[in-house]
Design a protein around this motif. Structure first.
Motif, PDB file in Angstrom:
ATOM      1  N   GLY A  46      20.719  45.752 116.290  1.00 46.44           N
ATOM      2  CA  GLY A  46      21.463  45.189 115.171  1.00 46.44           C
ATOM      3  C   GLY A  46      22.460  46.145 114.553  1.00 46.44           C
ATOM      4  N   ASP A  47      22.416  47.397 114.955  1.00 43.57           N
ATOM      5  CA  ASP A  47      23.353  48.372 114.390  1.00 43.57           C
ATOM      6  C   ASP A  47      24.795  48.059 114.762  1.00 43.57           C
ATOM      7  N   SER A  48      25.004  47.346 115.865  1.00 41.51           N
ATOM      8  CA  SER A  48      26.369  47.059 116.296  1.00 41.51           C
ATOM      9  C   SER A  48      26.891  45.746 115.726  1.00 41.51           C
ATOM     10  N   CYS A  49      26.164  45.125 114.830  1.00 39.29           N
ATOM     11  CA  CYS A  49      26.574  43.814 114.322  1.00 39.29           C
ATOM     12  C   CYS A  49      27.803  43.878 113.422  1.00 39.29           C
ATOM     13  N   GLY A  50      28.101  44.970 112.819  1.00 34.92           N
ATOM     14  CA  GLY A  50      29.286  45.071 111.985  1.00 34.92           C
ATOM     15  C   GLY A  50      30.532  45.426 112.755  1.00 34.92           C
ATOM     16  N   GLY A  54      29.047  43.668 118.698  1.00 33.55           N
ATOM     17  CA  GLY A  54      27.928  42.751 118.497  1.00 33.55           C
ATOM     18  C   GLY A  54      28.263  41.345 118.967  1.00 33.55           C
ATOM     19  N   CYS A  59      24.106  38.421 116.168  1.00 31.04           N
ATOM     20  CA  CYS A  59      24.470  38.912 114.840  1.00 31.04           C
ATOM     21  C   CYS A  59      24.706  37.804 113.830  1.00 31.04           C
ATOM     22  N   ASP A  60      24.128  36.614 114.030  1.00 32.85           N
ATOM     23  CA  ASP A  60      24.301  35.567 113.025  1.00 32.85           C
ATOM     24  C   ASP A  60      23.573  35.962 111.742  1.00 32.85           C
ATOM     25  N   SER A  61      23.917  35.307 110.664  1.00 31.74           N
ATOM     26  CA  SER A  61      23.396  35.734 109.369  1.00 31.74           C
ATOM     27  C   SER A  61      21.922  35.402 109.152  1.00 31.74           C
ATOM     28  N   GLY A  63      19.359  35.803 111.279  1.00 30.71           N
ATOM     29  CA  GLY A  63      18.464  36.782 111.885  1.00 30.71           C
ATOM     30  C   GLY A  63      17.438  36.179 112.818  1.00 30.71           C
ATOM     31  N   MET A  66      17.661  37.548 116.345  1.00 28.49           N
ATOM     32  CA  MET A  66      17.179  38.920 116.398  1.00 28.49           C
ATOM     33  C   MET A  66      15.651  38.929 116.532  1.00 28.49           C
TER      34      MET A  66
END
Length: 118
Positions: A46-50, A54, A59-61, A63, A66
């Motif tokens: 998830g670190d690459s979601c920004g 991603g 990376c949807d809001s 989660g 994930m």
């Protein structure tokens, strides 16, 4: 006098059970290792979601994807163990159940990797 050697006999039934148990144990150990690596990787995926790296699905809001990627392999491992145990004990087809269990388990890591790399 030349006496021919006796014909080879099939191994006793007990040794087949031991071979099955060893193979199943090795596959279980490999699956647990793969699950550990995937869980560790998914914890940091998830670190690459920004960034642009991603995927939209992962990376949807909400989660939800994930969680599917993180816990999916563990759920399918449990389902595979149940499949192998029931197939070996109830149906008495241990090798077929083991092959089916491997296929059931393989869907979890495949789903996790598809979710992340889409």
């Amino acid at each position: 006098m030349n006496v021919p050697p006796p014909p080879p006999y099939p191994p006793p039934r007990g040794s087949r059970k031991v071979v099955f148990a060893v193979v199943a144990g090795l596959l279980l150990a490999a699956a647990v290792a793969v699950n550990g690596l995937l869980f560790f990787g998914m914890a940091f995926a998830g670190d690459s979601c920004g960034t642009s790296a991603g995927t939209a699905r992962f990376c949807d809001s909400s989660g939800a994807w994930m969680l599917v990627a993180m816990f999916g392999p563990t759920v399918t491992l449990a389902a595979a163990v149940i499949t192998v145990v029931l197939g070996a004990v109830q149906v008495r087809r241990p090798w077929t159940a083991l092959a089916l269990g491997v296929l059931v388990y393989a869907t979890g890591p495949a789903l996790a990797l598809f979710t992340v790399f889409g």
